[in-house]
Design a protein around this motif. Structure first.
Motif, PDB file in Angstrom:
ATOM      1  N   SER A 130       0.992  -1.204   0.019  1.00 27.91           N
ATOM      2  CA  SER A 130       0.044   0.112   0.047  1.00 27.91           C
ATOM      3  C   SER A 130       0.976   1.170   0.098  1.00 27.91           C
ATOM      4  O   SER A 130       1.883   1.420   0.463  1.00 27.91           O
ATOM      5  CB  SER A 130      -0.744   0.230   1.067  1.00 27.91           C
ATOM      6  OG  SER A 130      -1.028  -1.257   2.097  1.00 27.91           O
ATOM      7  N   CYS A 131       0.328   2.321  -0.355  1.00 28.93           N
ATOM      8  CA  CYS A 131       0.958   3.654  -0.453  1.00 28.93           C
ATOM      9  C   CYS A 131       1.002   4.300   0.969  1.00 28.93           C
ATOM     10  O   CYS A 131       0.153   3.898   1.807  1.00 28.93           O
ATOM     11  CB  CYS A 131       0.301   4.478  -1.515  1.00 28.93           C
ATOM     12  SG  CYS A 131       0.423   4.065  -3.141  1.00 28.93           S
ATOM     13  N   GLN A 132       1.940   5.190   1.225  1.00 28.94           N
ATOM     14  CA  GLN A 132       1.881   5.792   2.346  1.00 28.94           C
ATOM     15  C   GLN A 132       0.548   6.319   2.652  1.00 28.94           C
ATOM     16  O   GLN A 132       0.154   6.382   4.070  1.00 28.94           O
ATOM     17  CB  GLN A 132       3.194   6.908   2.239  1.00 28.94           C
ATOM     18  CG  GLN A 132       3.592   7.241   3.829  1.00 28.94           C
ATOM     19  CD  GLN A 132       4.548   8.224   3.953  1.00 28.94           C
ATOM     20  OE1 GLN A 132       5.557   8.007   3.110  1.00 28.94           O
ATOM     21  NE2 GLN A 132       4.639   9.198   4.745  1.00 28.94           N
ATOM     22  N   ASP A 134      -5.179   8.309   0.664  1.00 25.72           N
ATOM     23  CA  ASP A 134      -5.685   8.968  -0.671  1.00 25.72           C
ATOM     24  C   ASP A 134      -4.777   9.410  -1.860  1.00 25.72           C
ATOM     25  O   ASP A 134      -4.844  10.207  -2.473  1.00 25.72           O
ATOM     26  CB  ASP A 134      -6.323  10.375  -0.223  1.00 25.72           C
ATOM     27  CG  ASP A 134      -5.381  11.251   0.524  1.00 25.72           C
ATOM     28  OD1 ASP A 134      -4.339  10.872   0.870  1.00 25.72           O
ATOM     29  OD2 ASP A 134      -5.780  12.469   0.769  1.00 25.72           O
ATOM     30  N   CYS A 135      -3.627   8.476  -1.907  1.00 26.45           N
ATOM     31  CA  CYS A 135      -2.616   8.813  -2.891  1.00 26.45           C
ATOM     32  C   CYS A 135      -3.120   8.693  -4.304  1.00 26.45           C
ATOM     33  O   CYS A 135      -3.753   7.900  -4.615  1.00 26.45           O
ATOM     34  CB  CYS A 135      -1.730   7.572  -2.339  1.00 26.45           C
ATOM     35  SG  CYS A 135      -0.156   8.052  -3.728  1.00 26.45           S
ATOM     36  N   LEU A 136      -2.841   9.540  -5.028  1.00 25.87           N
ATOM     37  CA  LEU A 136      -3.273   9.596  -6.429  1.00 25.87           C
ATOM     38  C   LEU A 136      -2.080   8.955  -7.118  1.00 25.87           C
ATOM     39  O   LEU A 136      -2.444   9.298  -8.566  1.00 25.87           O
ATOM     40  CB  LEU A 136      -3.704  11.092  -6.781  1.00 25.87           C
ATOM     41  CG  LEU A 136      -4.975  11.638  -6.240  1.00 25.87           C
ATOM     42  CD1 LEU A 136      -5.394  12.900  -6.923  1.00 25.87           C
ATOM     43  CD2 LEU A 136      -6.325  10.466  -6.608  1.00 25.87           C
ATOM     44  N   HIS A 137      -0.997   8.922  -6.729  1.00 26.10           N
ATOM     45  CA  HIS A 137       0.180   8.170  -7.502  1.00 26.10           C
ATOM     46  C   HIS A 137       0.696   9.187  -8.318  1.00 26.10           C
ATOM     47  O   HIS A 137       1.273   8.673  -9.534  1.00 26.10           O
ATOM     48  CB  HIS A 137      -0.305   6.761  -8.133  1.00 26.10           C
ATOM     49  CG  HIS A 137      -1.465   6.069  -7.284  1.00 26.10           C
ATOM     50  ND1 HIS A 137      -1.216   5.560  -6.199  1.00 26.10           N
ATOM     51  CD2 HIS A 137      -2.592   5.561  -7.621  1.00 26.10           C
ATOM     52  CE1 HIS A 137      -2.043   4.947  -5.517  1.00 26.10           C
ATOM     53  NE2 HIS A 137      -3.171   5.387  -6.522  1.00 26.10           N
ATOM     54  N   GLN A 138       0.974  10.467  -7.976  1.00 28.92           N
ATOM     55  CA  GLN A 138       1.511  11.372  -8.860  1.00 28.92           C
ATOM     56  C   GLN A 138       2.984  11.315  -8.294  1.00 28.92           C
ATOM     57  O   GLN A 138       3.867  10.944  -8.749  1.00 28.92           O
ATOM     58  CB  GLN A 138       1.027  12.576  -8.932  1.00 28.92           C
ATOM     59  CG  GLN A 138      -0.489  12.538  -9.284  1.00 28.92           C
ATOM     60  CD  GLN A 138      -0.851  13.966  -9.491  1.00 28.92           C
ATOM     61  OE1 GLN A 138      -1.023  14.833 -10.668  1.00 28.92           O
ATOM     62  NE2 GLN A 138      -1.802  14.351  -8.456  1.00 28.92           N
ATOM     63  N   GLY A 178       6.264   7.623  -0.705  1.00 26.17           N
ATOM     64  CA  GLY A 178       5.841   6.463  -0.042  1.00 26.17           C
ATOM     65  C   GLY A 178       4.851   5.881  -1.440  1.00 26.17           C
ATOM     66  O   GLY A 178       3.812   4.909  -0.723  1.00 26.17           O
ATOM     67  N   CYS A 179       4.963   6.195  -2.218  1.00 29.51           N
ATOM     68  CA  CYS A 179       3.894   5.755  -3.502  1.00 29.51           C
ATOM     69  C   CYS A 179       4.311   4.283  -4.038  1.00 29.51           C
ATOM     70  O   CYS A 179       5.402   4.373  -4.546  1.00 29.51           O
ATOM     71  CB  CYS A 179       3.590   6.724  -4.496  1.00 29.51           C
ATOM     72  SG  CYS A 179       2.504   6.216  -5.918  1.00 29.51           S
ATOM     73  N   VAL A 180       3.607   3.234  -3.958  1.00 34.39           N
ATOM     74  CA  VAL A 180       3.978   2.033  -4.613  1.00 34.39           C
ATOM     75  C   VAL A 180       3.650   1.992  -5.969  1.00 34.39           C
ATOM     76  O   VAL A 180       4.155   0.945  -6.584  1.00 34.39           O
ATOM     77  CB  VAL A 180       3.616   0.847  -3.679  1.00 34.39           C
ATOM     78  CG1 VAL A 180       4.020   0.828  -2.254  1.00 34.39           C
ATOM     79  CG2 VAL A 180       1.988   0.711  -3.612  1.00 34.39           C
ATOM     80  N   VAL A 181       2.809   2.853  -6.748  1.00 41.95           N
ATOM     81  CA  VAL A 181       2.235   2.683  -8.104  1.00 41.95           C
ATOM     82  C   VAL A 181       3.141   3.511  -8.877  1.00 41.95           C
ATOM     83  O   VAL A 181       3.597   2.853  -9.922  1.00 41.95           O
ATOM     84  CB  VAL A 181       0.885   3.345  -7.926  1.00 41.95           C
ATOM     85  CG1 VAL A 181       0.421   3.514  -9.355  1.00 41.95           C
ATOM     86  CG2 VAL A 181      -0.020   2.344  -7.312  1.00 41.95           C
ATOM     87  N   ARG A 182       3.620   4.447  -8.423  1.00 42.88           N
ATOM     88  CA  ARG A 182       4.564   5.479  -9.227  1.00 42.88           C
ATOM     89  C   ARG A 182       5.757   4.320  -9.545  1.00 42.88           C
ATOM     90  O   ARG A 182       6.294   3.913  -8.801  1.00 42.88           O
ATOM     91  CB  ARG A 182       5.215   6.563  -8.817  1.00 42.88           C
ATOM     92  CG  ARG A 182       5.972   7.454  -9.592  1.00 42.88           C
ATOM     93  CD  ARG A 182       6.205   8.748  -8.656  1.00 42.88           C
ATOM     94  NE  ARG A 182       7.091   8.610  -7.495  1.00 42.88           N
ATOM     95  CZ  ARG A 182       6.588   8.858  -6.464  1.00 42.88           C
ATOM     96  NH1 ARG A 182       5.357   9.696  -6.246  1.00 42.88           N
ATOM     97  NH2 ARG A 182       7.439   8.796  -5.339  1.00 42.88           N
TER      98      ARG A 182
HETATM   99 ZN   LIG Z   1       0.526   6.103  -4.725  1.00 43.61          ZN
END
Ligand SMILES: [Zn+2]
Ligand SMILES: Nc1nc2c(ncn2[C@@H]2O[C@H](COP(=O)(O)OP(=O)(O)OP(=O)(O)O)[C@@H](O)[C@H]2O)c(=O)[nH]1
Ligand SMILES: [Mg+2]
Length: 383
Positions: A291-293, A296-300, A304-308
């Protein structure tokens, strides 16, 4: 007694005199209902045996496959809408006249808005390998739109005759990395069609895809008696009200029902920015593993973003995210009453705000629009 016959008699559907079917077309206040096959045994021998066992006027020829039905006034009063794809119960069949009345509608498993079809099991997304050129941005827009319905997607690439074996293999590998298992077909060379038939049998599928990729050609091939208009018609024309209002499910000879939709080249992106990541299998996979930190992460560029990261469609995700954010802002403004700006959609999600020419209430309505609106009112009245 044949085992088929025993099965038929054991079936509760057949024994209880209830008649059920699926709505395959709606026109004004009439519904074309395809009857469940169990109630309409096609096998001549089986039919004759049944007739001897339990004389029933339904077993005397001719037994139609479909009945043209009206909706019981009780359903009208309840405000129960009947859509293409609905499972319905029929009363008082008039076998000679091919008529009946819908008396009940089963709860829907799913409900699509555009096109309006109930109980769709999957979306068959068709893209051409060439003519028109296969564009990853456009393909992603269609995929995202299809994913937002939460229905399974069956991705099919047509016109493989127009590209080399190597090019097809490259695309296959690429699309698999996106998280899809595509089917490749060519109507001209008659290849890949068996695999596609298997994916369509016993399901309700809705065909989607840009204009000119061969959707109507494919349906014409699958359903020999239909003759849909092919080619030449521009996407703009086929998007008219007529085509969208008269949705029809075609009966596939190998089982299953299929609806054509008019092709259009740029589906609207009206999803919420935070939902967008759910519509990419790549992000779903990443978010399933970690999971992202921030919740409500929009992954920009959040820490701590796991998607970017380093995945092919991440750039496309970012472009679409900007569009979804702009759309959301426009909706917020609208709900606050700031309606003197309108959102203009340029190529590839490039959005700008432009002032509206005149306040809506003063805008002159064209004669065509007036007639259109009148038609809508009339149709709705009939409904
Ligand atoms: Zn993210
Ligand atoms: N080379 C090639 N051309 C094909 C194939 N299948 C269809 N086409 C051609 O593609 C063109 C467009 O086909 P349509 O079936 O009208 O496409 P559509 O997706 O229904 O288009 P819209 O109705 O505008 O959305 C026609 O000229 C077809 O003959 C194929 O397998 N190979
Ligand atoms: Mg077509």
């Amino acid at each position: 007694m044949s085992s088929d016959l025993q099965n038929s008699l054991a079936s509760p559907d057949f024994q209880s005199e209830e008649l059920w079917g699926t709505v395959v077309a709606v026109q004004a206040n009439y519904y074309q209902v395809k009857l469940d096959s169990k109630q309409n045994p096609e096998d001549k021998e089986l039919k004759n045996q049944l007739q001897n066992l339990m004389p029933d006027p339904r077993n005397l020829e001719p037994m139609p496959d479909a009945l043209l039905c009206t909706r019981r006034s009780r359903l009208k009063k309840l405000g129960q809408r009947v859509m293409v794809g609905d499972r319905v119960k029929i009363e008082e069949p008039d076998w000679q006249g091919g008529r009946g009345a819908i008396s009940a509608v089963l709860p829907r498993k799913s409900e699509l808005d555009r096109p309006p079809i109930a109980n769709t099991d999957q979306i068959l997304l068709v893209f051409a390998m060439s003519e028109p050129t296969l564009d990853p941005h456009q393909l992603t827009r269609f995929l995202v739109k299809a994913e937002s319905s939460y229905l399974p997607i069956c991705l099919c690439f047509s016109k493989t005759d127009l590209v080399s074996v190597e090019e097809q293999a490259q695309w296959e590998q690429r699309i698999q990395q996106w998280g899809y298992q595509p089917t490749f077909i060519s109507l001209h060379q008659q290849t890949g069609l068996e695999a596609l038939f298997d994916q369509l049998s016993d399901r309700i599928s809705v065909v989607a895809g840009p204009s000119g990729v061969g959707k109507s050609s494919l349906i014409n091939h699958l359903v020999p008696l239909v003759k849909l208009r092919v080619g030449k018609v521009s996407g703009k024309l086929t998007r008219g009200r007529h085509t969208t209002r008269h949705i029809e499910l075609f009966d596939l000879p190998a089982g299953g029902l299929l609806a054509d939709t008019p092709g259009f080249n740029q589906p609207d992106l009206d999803c919420h920015p935070k939902d967008l990541a759910n519509y990419f299998p790549e992000t779903r996979q990443r978010l399933a593993d970690a999971s992202c930190q921030f919740s409500d992460c929009l992954h920009q560029d959040e820490p701590g973003c796991v998607v970017r990261g380093n995945w092919e469609r991440y750039e496309i995700y970012l472009v679409m995210l900007q569009e979804a954010i702009a759309h959301q802002q426009a909706c917020d403004r609208q709900s606050r009453g700031e309606t003197n700006l309108k959102l203009k959609n340029h190529h590839r999600g490039n959005l700008t705000y432009e002032p509206k020419l005149e306040p809506k209430k003063y805008r002159q309505i064209s004669r065509r629009t007036q007639q259109h609106q009148l038609q809508i009112l009339q149709d709705d009245e009939l409904d």
